[in-house]
Design a protein around this motif. Structure first.
Motif, PDB file in Angstrom:
ATOM      1  N   GLY A  92       0.814  -1.208   0.000  1.00  0.00           N
ATOM      2  CA  GLY A  92       0.000   0.000   0.000  1.00  0.00           C
ATOM      3  C   GLY A  92       0.850   1.260   0.000  1.00  0.00           C
ATOM      4  O   GLY A  92       0.538   2.239  -0.690  1.00  0.00           O
ATOM      5  N   GLU A  93       1.935   1.256   0.776  1.00  0.00           N
ATOM      6  CA  GLU A  93       2.843   2.401   0.808  1.00  0.00           C
ATOM      7  C   GLU A  93       3.491   2.631  -0.557  1.00  0.00           C
ATOM      8  O   GLU A  93       3.590   3.774  -1.031  1.00  0.00           O
ATOM      9  N   LEU A  94       3.931   1.542  -1.191  1.00  0.00           N
ATOM     10  CA  LEU A  94       4.564   1.660  -2.508  1.00  0.00           C
ATOM     11  C   LEU A  94       3.577   2.197  -3.540  1.00  0.00           C
ATOM     12  O   LEU A  94       3.920   3.051  -4.369  1.00  0.00           O
ATOM     13  N   CYS A  95       2.339   1.686  -3.505  1.00  0.00           N
ATOM     14  CA  CYS A  95       1.338   2.145  -4.464  1.00  0.00           C
ATOM     15  C   CYS A  95       0.970   3.603  -4.212  1.00  0.00           C
ATOM     16  O   CYS A  95       0.760   4.372  -5.164  1.00  0.00           O
ATOM     17  N   GLY A  96       0.908   4.000  -2.948  1.00  0.00           N
ATOM     18  CA  GLY A  96       0.641   5.398  -2.646  1.00  0.00           C
ATOM     19  C   GLY A  96       1.738   6.301  -3.170  1.00  0.00           C
ATOM     20  O   GLY A  96       1.471   7.358  -3.758  1.00  0.00           O
ATOM     21  N   LYS A  97       2.966   5.887  -2.969  1.00  0.00           N
ATOM     22  CA  LYS A  97       4.116   6.674  -3.448  1.00  0.00           C
ATOM     23  C   LYS A  97       4.083   6.833  -4.963  1.00  0.00           C
ATOM     24  O   LYS A  97       4.414   7.889  -5.503  1.00  0.00           O
ATOM     25  N   ASN A  98       3.659   5.759  -5.660  1.00  0.00           N
ATOM     26  CA  ASN A  98       3.637   5.777  -7.122  1.00  0.00           C
ATOM     27  C   ASN A  98       2.284   6.176  -7.708  1.00  0.00           C
ATOM     28  O   ASN A  98       2.094   6.132  -8.921  1.00  0.00           O
ATOM     29  N   VAL A  99       1.341   6.567  -6.846  1.00  0.00           N
ATOM     30  CA  VAL A  99       0.005   7.018  -7.246  1.00  0.00           C
ATOM     31  C   VAL A  99      -0.657   5.999  -8.175  1.00  0.00           C
ATOM     32  O   VAL A  99      -1.044   6.300  -9.305  1.00  0.00           O
ATOM     33  N   LYS A 100      -0.769   4.762  -7.680  1.00  0.00           N
ATOM     34  CA  LYS A 100      -1.499   3.736  -8.413  1.00  0.00           C
ATOM     35  C   LYS A 100      -2.511   3.086  -7.487  1.00  0.00           C
ATOM     36  O   LYS A 100      -2.353   3.106  -6.251  1.00  0.00           O
ATOM     37  N   LYS A 101      -3.557   2.536  -8.054  1.00  0.00           N
ATOM     38  CA  LYS A 101      -4.607   1.915  -7.258  1.00  0.00           C
ATOM     39  C   LYS A 101      -4.098   0.628  -6.602  1.00  0.00           C
ATOM     40  O   LYS A 101      -3.160  -0.010  -7.095  1.00  0.00           O
ATOM     41  N   VAL A 102      -4.769   0.263  -5.530  1.00  0.00           N
ATOM     42  CA  VAL A 102      -4.403  -0.967  -4.838  1.00  0.00           C
ATOM     43  C   VAL A 102      -5.666  -1.647  -4.330  1.00  0.00           C
ATOM     44  O   VAL A 102      -6.619  -0.989  -3.912  1.00  0.00           O
ATOM     45  N   ALA A 103      -5.701  -2.963  -4.425  1.00  0.00           N
ATOM     46  CA  ALA A 103      -6.775  -3.770  -3.852  1.00  0.00           C
ATOM     47  C   ALA A 103      -6.115  -4.764  -2.911  1.00  0.00           C
ATOM     48  O   ALA A 103      -5.297  -5.589  -3.331  1.00  0.00           O
ATOM     49  N   LEU A 104      -6.441  -4.681  -1.640  1.00  0.00           N
ATOM     50  CA  LEU A 104      -5.767  -5.491  -0.622  1.00  0.00           C
ATOM     51  C   LEU A 104      -6.773  -6.344   0.137  1.00  0.00           C
ATOM     52  O   LEU A 104      -7.735  -5.812   0.715  1.00  0.00           O
ATOM     53  N   GLU A 105      -6.555  -7.648   0.133  1.00  0.00           N
ATOM     54  CA  GLU A 105      -7.330  -8.554   0.989  1.00  0.00           C
ATOM     55  C   GLU A 105      -6.334  -9.208   1.919  1.00  0.00           C
ATOM     56  O   GLU A 105      -5.514 -10.026   1.500  1.00  0.00           O
ATOM     57  N   LEU A 106      -6.388  -8.818   3.201  1.00  0.00           N
ATOM     58  CA  LEU A 106      -5.308  -9.126   4.133  1.00  0.00           C
ATOM     59  C   LEU A 106      -5.773 -10.094   5.225  1.00  0.00           C
ATOM     60  O   LEU A 106      -6.683 -10.875   5.039  1.00  0.00           O
ATOM     61  N   GLY A 107      -5.126 -10.044   6.356  1.00  0.00           N
ATOM     62  CA  GLY A 107      -5.361 -11.024   7.405  1.00  0.00           C
ATOM     63  C   GLY A 107      -6.716 -10.870   8.086  1.00  0.00           C
ATOM     64  O   GLY A 107      -7.410  -9.868   7.921  1.00  0.00           O
ATOM     65  N   GLY A 108      -7.064 -11.883   8.852  1.00  0.00           N
ATOM     66  CA  GLY A 108      -8.315 -11.853   9.600  1.00  0.00           C
ATOM     67  C   GLY A 108      -8.142 -12.492  10.962  1.00  0.00           C
ATOM     68  O   GLY A 108      -7.283 -13.348  11.153  1.00  0.00           O
ATOM     69  N   ASN A 109      -8.941 -12.041  11.915  1.00  0.00           N
ATOM     70  CA  ASN A 109      -9.020 -12.685  13.230  1.00  0.00           C
ATOM     71  C   ASN A 109     -10.504 -12.831  13.530  1.00  0.00           C
ATOM     72  O   ASN A 109     -11.066 -12.145  14.370  1.00  0.00           O
ATOM     73  N   ASN A 110     -11.107 -13.745  12.807  1.00  0.00           N
ATOM     74  CA  ASN A 110     -12.563 -13.799  12.712  1.00  0.00           C
ATOM     75  C   ASN A 110     -13.204 -14.465  13.925  1.00  0.00           C
ATOM     76  O   ASN A 110     -12.693 -15.465  14.434  1.00  0.00           O
ATOM     77  N   ALA A 111     -14.339 -13.899  14.327  1.00  0.00           N
ATOM     78  CA  ALA A 111     -15.046 -14.398  15.505  1.00  0.00           C
ATOM     79  C   ALA A 111     -16.385 -15.018  15.114  1.00  0.00           C
ATOM     80  O   ALA A 111     -17.102 -14.486  14.269  1.00  0.00           O
ATOM     81  N   LEU A 112     -16.710 -16.143  15.743  1.00  0.00           N
ATOM     82  CA  LEU A 112     -18.057 -16.705  15.697  1.00  0.00           C
ATOM     83  C   LEU A 112     -18.675 -16.479  17.065  1.00  0.00           C
ATOM     84  O   LEU A 112     -18.118 -16.932  18.076  1.00  0.00           O
ATOM     85  N   ILE A 113     -19.792 -15.762  17.091  1.00  0.00           N
ATOM     86  CA  ILE A 113     -20.474 -15.446  18.343  1.00  0.00           C
ATOM     87  C   ILE A 113     -21.672 -16.363  18.527  1.00  0.00           C
ATOM     88  O   ILE A 113     -22.500 -16.508  17.618  1.00  0.00           O
ATOM     89  N   VAL A 114     -21.761 -16.964  19.698  1.00  0.00           N
ATOM     90  CA  VAL A 114     -22.893 -17.821  20.047  1.00  0.00           C
ATOM     91  C   VAL A 114     -23.681 -17.101  21.140  1.00  0.00           C
ATOM     92  O   VAL A 114     -23.227 -16.993  22.285  1.00  0.00           O
ATOM     93  N   LEU A 115     -24.854 -16.581  20.770  1.00  0.00           N
ATOM     94  CA  LEU A 115     -25.666 -15.838  21.730  1.00  0.00           C
ATOM     95  C   LEU A 115     -26.393 -16.788  22.682  1.00  0.00           C
ATOM     96  O   LEU A 115     -26.451 -18.001  22.455  1.00  0.00           O
ATOM     97  N   GLY A 116     -26.987 -16.209  23.714  1.00  0.00           N
ATOM     98  CA  GLY A 116     -27.595 -17.018  24.766  1.00  0.00           C
ATOM     99  C   GLY A 116     -28.778 -17.843  24.326  1.00  0.00           C
ATOM    100  O   GLY A 116     -29.135 -18.830  24.993  1.00  0.00           O
ATOM    101  N   ASP A 117     -29.414 -17.472  23.204  1.00  0.00           N
ATOM    102  CA  ASP A 117     -30.582 -18.218  22.736  1.00  0.00           C
ATOM    103  C   ASP A 117     -30.242 -19.146  21.568  1.00  0.00           C
ATOM    104  O   ASP A 117     -31.138 -19.726  20.944  1.00  0.00           O
ATOM    105  N   ALA A 118     -28.967 -19.296  21.262  1.00  0.00           N
ATOM    106  CA  ALA A 118     -28.565 -20.047  20.071  1.00  0.00           C
ATOM    107  C   ALA A 118     -28.770 -21.546  20.226  1.00  0.00           C
ATOM    108  O   ALA A 118     -28.751 -22.089  21.336  1.00  0.00           O
ATOM    109  N   ASP A 119     -28.942 -22.205  19.083  1.00  0.00           N
ATOM    110  CA  ASP A 119     -28.955 -23.670  19.015  1.00  0.00           C
ATOM    111  C   ASP A 119     -27.498 -24.126  19.050  1.00  0.00           C
ATOM    112  O   ASP A 119     -26.750 -23.928  18.084  1.00  0.00           O
TER     113      ASP A 119
END
Length: 489
Positions: free
Chosen positions: A239-266
């Motif tokens: 992203g820094e390199l693309c910003g410096k060179n004024v070009k577009k960037v599409a970034l799909e990066l890391g995740g720390n994904n959560a699954l939430i189980v609510l009190g009424d869940a099956d």
């Protein structure tokens, strides 16, 4: 006939060795068998690939849209006809299970089919003007050349997710797959498009040594957009390199994904979702569940059931169709994960299921603890889950949002609308109610928030991402000007 000679770079419409000094051995992660030996590309190869793509793009852009669409449709037919061949490569090269490999080929077919409609959707538009006698025209045009850097985990799909839409929009493309999955991430795609009739030189695949090329792939002046899927640390640098060179960037990066189980869940339904979302492809998915946040009233029941079912998952050689978990991509991944588990234990986490390690294969491992232990704070990218108790809905939302990442997630509730209200409060690009976090569809916006990326893939969002709009106005009657002779002394 199956594709052969899968150890070459594809540059300027030719299959050839790279000019670099490095020779790379692509290995089967399950048994370390050498599958391909590749002479890697260097800076000169990358320059030629970009030059070739730029030259061929001009003719491709002017090709009748129906012809471009027909070529993309031909690519879909080729992939469908070669499914078994591609599944075998995904199993051998990346350690995919049969289930995961077939899902990946499904994704590849779906996004390529969707992209085949793009040439016929590059619509122009006429917009009213506030100036009398003016016509405003908006023309949708290709960017020019797109550079693509793809990862090892879903190599064929995460390459094609950018390659197919970019080509369909009229762009030239240079693809750099991860060298560990050079065949499924790049070489096979070049074979497909070559067979489909894409003009020579338009699509190029280079497998370079980063030590030899440095930032050349991103810094090169020709590409107008760099599409990268991978770690947040590398994504920030790109992203820094693309910003410096004024070009577009599409970034799909890391995740720390959560699954939430609510009190009424099956609980049974939530457990089944968590098993899929955590252990699909051994957890080596950016969307994989990393943290499971469970309401305190359902916590013990969930932990007991999740552990019991995880013990029954079949693990081992991915050539065995019954095995759902195979090898991680390399042994460094095993060592990294074990280090995080040991750190989490020192921080008070409890291991409730300790998965043994056999070579590059790791059995499911489950911990209980807080959001502050290492296995919860860091993306594991392996078959390791941390289960965290929550006091109520607000506490679960707070825990889920207590991360710099925001890619995907899931919420389980007996009330879908309650689940949606919780989902709307999670700062993440995607949330799935009464399902798991690993979802992708060709017509839907895919992407993250915060440190999980910039931009969206899929459907009309890909069309927007990999094209641009030019405004051309036409003044149909003379416009009054203060600089005309009537206003001059």
């Amino acid at each position: 006939m199956i594709y052969e000679n899968l150890n070459k770079n594809y540059i300027s419409g030719e299959w050839r060795d790279g000019k670099g000094e490095t020779v790379y051995e692509v290995k089967n992660p399950y048994n370390d068998e050498v599958l391909q030996t590749i002479k890697m590309a260097n800076k000169e190869d990358i320059d030629e690939a970009y030059q070739s793509a730029e030259k061929a793009q001009k003719e491709w852009m002017d090709l009748n849209p129906f012809e471009r669409s027909s070529i993309m449709e031909k690519a879909v037919q080729i992939i469908e006809s070669r499914r078994e061949e591609f599944v075998d490569h995904l199993i051998n090269e990346g350690g995919s299970s049969h289930l995961k490999a077939n899902v990946e080929v499904d994704f590849v077919i779906a996004i390529t089919r969707e992209a085949s409609s793009f040439p016929l959707r590059m619509h122009g538009e006429i917009v009213p003007s506030m100036i009398p006698g003016k016509e405003n025209r908006l023309y949708r045009k290709p960017l020019g050349v797109v550079g693509v850097i793809s990862p090892f985990n879903f190599p064929m799909y995460l390459s094609m997710r950018t390659v197919a839409p970019s080509l369909a929009c009229g762009n030239g493309v240079v693809l750099k797959p991860d060298e560990q999955t050079a065949v499924t991430g790049g070489i096979l795609l070049a074979k497909v498009f070559e067979e489909a009739g894409v003009p020579k030189g338009l699509f190029n695949v280079v497998i370079p040594s980063i030590e030899e090329i440095g930032d050349t792939f991103v810094d090169h002046p020709i590409p107008r957009l760099i599409s990268f899927t991978g770690s947040t640390a590398v994504g920030r640098h790109i992203g820094e390199l693309c910003g410096k060179n004024v070009k577009k960037v599409a970034l799909e990066l890391g995740g720390n994904n959560a699954l939430i189980v609510l009190g009424d869940a099956d609980v049974d339904r939530a457990v089944n979702s968590a098993l899929f979302g955590k252990f699909m492809h051994n957890g080596q998915i950016c969307m994989a569940i990393n943290r499971i946040i469970v309401h305190k009233d359902k916590y013990e029941q969930f932990v007991e059931s999740f552990v019991e079912k995880a013990k029954r998952i079949k693990v081992g050689d991915p050539q065995n169709k019954d095995n759902l978990i195979g090898p991680l991509i390399n042994h460094e991944a095993i060592e990294r994960i074990l280090g995080q588990i040991n750190e989490a234990k020192k921080q008070g986490a409890k291991v409730v299921l300790e998965g043994k390690v056999e070579g590059n294969v790791m059995h499911p491992t489950i911990l209980t603890g807080t959001n502050d232990v290492a296995t919860a704070k860091n993306e594991m990218f392996g078959p390791v889950a941390t289960i965290i108790p929550a006091e109520d809905d607000d506490d679960a939302i707070r825990i889920a949002n207590d991360s710099p990442f925001g890619l995907s997630g899931a919420v389980h509730s007996a009330s879908p609308e309650r689940g949606v209200e919780v989902a709307k409060q999670i700062v993440t690009g995607m949330v799935h109610v009464n399902d798991q976090s690993v979802n992708d569809e060709p017509l839907i916006a895919f992407g993250g928030e915060k440190a999980s990326g910039i931009g969206r893939f899929g459907g009309k969002w890909s069309l927007e991402e990999f094209s641009t709009v030019q405004w051309i106005s036409v003044q149909t009657e003379e416009r009054e000007s203060p600089f005309s002779t009537d206003y001059l002394r």
